[in-house]
Enzyme design. Sequence first.
Site, PDB file in Angstrom:
ATOM      1  N   ASP A  30      57.604 -21.061 -43.429  1.00  0.00           N
ATOM      2  CA  ASP A  30      58.438 -20.093 -44.152  1.00  0.00           C
ATOM      3  C   ASP A  30      59.748 -20.775 -44.547  1.00  0.00           C
ATOM      4  OD1 ASP A  30      58.501 -16.689 -44.228  1.00  0.00           O
ATOM      5  OD2 ASP A  30      60.373 -17.778 -44.590  1.00  0.00           O
ATOM      6  N   GLN A  94      57.646  -5.554 -47.039  1.00  0.00           N
ATOM      7  CA  GLN A  94      56.948  -6.610 -47.784  1.00  0.00           C
ATOM      8  C   GLN A  94      57.720  -6.960 -49.056  1.00  0.00           C
ATOM      9  OE1 GLN A  94      52.859  -5.764 -48.971  1.00  0.00           O
ATOM     10  NE2 GLN A  94      52.580  -7.820 -49.807  1.00  0.00           N
ATOM     11  N   HIS A 100      50.017 -11.990 -46.852  1.00  0.00           N
ATOM     12  CA  HIS A 100      50.376 -13.136 -46.008  1.00  0.00           C
ATOM     13  C   HIS A 100      50.630 -12.655 -44.586  1.00  0.00           C
ATOM     14  CE1 HIS A 100      54.068 -11.513 -47.801  1.00  0.00           C
ATOM     15  NE2 HIS A 100      54.665 -11.810 -46.654  1.00  0.00           N
ATOM     16  N   HIS A 102      52.534 -13.586 -41.040  1.00  0.00           N
ATOM     17  CA  HIS A 102      53.592 -14.388 -40.429  1.00  0.00           C
ATOM     18  C   HIS A 102      53.150 -14.787 -39.017  1.00  0.00           C
ATOM     19  CE1 HIS A 102      56.957 -13.030 -43.213  1.00  0.00           C
ATOM     20  NE2 HIS A 102      56.104 -12.042 -43.396  1.00  0.00           N
TER      21      HIS A 102
HETATM   22  P1  AMP Z   1      57.440 -10.440 -46.494  1.00  0.00           P
HETATM   23  O1  AMP Z   1      58.767  -9.778 -46.289  1.00  0.00           O
HETATM   24  O2  AMP Z   1      56.456 -10.102 -45.410  1.00  0.00           O
HETATM   25  O3  AMP Z   1      56.904 -10.214 -47.882  1.00  0.00           O
HETATM   26  O4  AMP Z   1      57.716 -11.983 -46.296  1.00  0.00           O
HETATM   27  C1  AMP Z   1      57.868 -12.886 -47.340  1.00  0.00           C
HETATM   28  C2  AMP Z   1      58.230 -14.207 -46.710  1.00  0.00           C
HETATM   29  O5  AMP Z   1      58.044 -15.233 -47.666  1.00  0.00           O
HETATM   30  C3  AMP Z   1      59.695 -14.284 -46.243  1.00  0.00           C
HETATM   31  O6  AMP Z   1      59.713 -14.600 -44.849  1.00  0.00           O
HETATM   32  C4  AMP Z   1      60.265 -15.423 -47.098  1.00  0.00           C
HETATM   33  O7  AMP Z   1      61.215 -16.202 -46.403  1.00  0.00           O
HETATM   34  C5  AMP Z   1      59.014 -16.211 -47.452  1.00  0.00           C
HETATM   35  N1  AMP Z   1      59.100 -17.001 -48.669  1.00  0.00           N
HETATM   36  C6  AMP Z   1      59.486 -16.584 -49.902  1.00  0.00           C
HETATM   37  N2  AMP Z   1      59.416 -17.590 -50.783  1.00  0.00           N
HETATM   38  C7  AMP Z   1      58.945 -18.666 -50.110  1.00  0.00           C
HETATM   39  C8  AMP Z   1      58.647 -20.020 -50.473  1.00  0.00           C
HETATM   40  N3  AMP Z   1      58.798 -20.472 -51.716  1.00  0.00           N
HETATM   41  N4  AMP Z   1      58.195 -20.856 -49.504  1.00  0.00           N
HETATM   42  C9  AMP Z   1      58.029 -20.418 -48.237  1.00  0.00           C
HETATM   43  N5  AMP Z   1      58.282 -19.162 -47.836  1.00  0.00           N
HETATM   44  C10 AMP Z   1      58.747 -18.297 -48.757  1.00  0.00           C
END
Ligand code: AMP
Length: 114
Positions: A30, A94, A100, A102
């Site tokens: 992440d 989200q 995805h 975590h």
């Molecule tokens: P969610 O809130 O469950 O949709 O989580 C989205 C996650 O994606 C967050 O923890 C972000 O930090 C992560 N994220 C967003 N863009 C990227 C990226 N380019 N590379 C890695 N992680 C990312």
Amino acid sequence: MDTCIFCKIINKEIPARIVYEDEHILAFEDIKPQAPIHILLIPKDHFASLNALPEDKQHLVGHIFTKARDIASEKGIKDRGYRIVLNTEKDSGQEVFHIHFHLFGGRPMTWPPG
Ligand code: AMP
Ligand code: ZN
């Protein structure tokens, strides 16, 4: 999906620190870690959220969970413990609409979640 940031990572159009990859799934760090170990696991097919995952793709969830366990083992946190989180739609927080999971670990987690 052309505009999806995680599809762009899958297609290597934007960089990521990839931890594991096979034909069906990808795991990467992440970009804004919330724990010492914070890895995202995604299917390579685009589904906006769990709500969009068809029945005939449910095996991907099991594959992701067992791979998350294997990554936890490789990272040395399997026995002390870890947490897998799936946010689904607005109330969950989200933000990226490509399903995805975590994987969090490396510190004690609190409960209940925020
Ligand atoms: P969610 O809130 O469950 O949709 O989580 C989205 C996650 O994606 C967050 O923890 C972000 O930090 C992560 N994220 C967003 N863009 C990227 C990226 N380019 N590379 C890695 N992680 C990312
Ligand atoms: Zn996508």
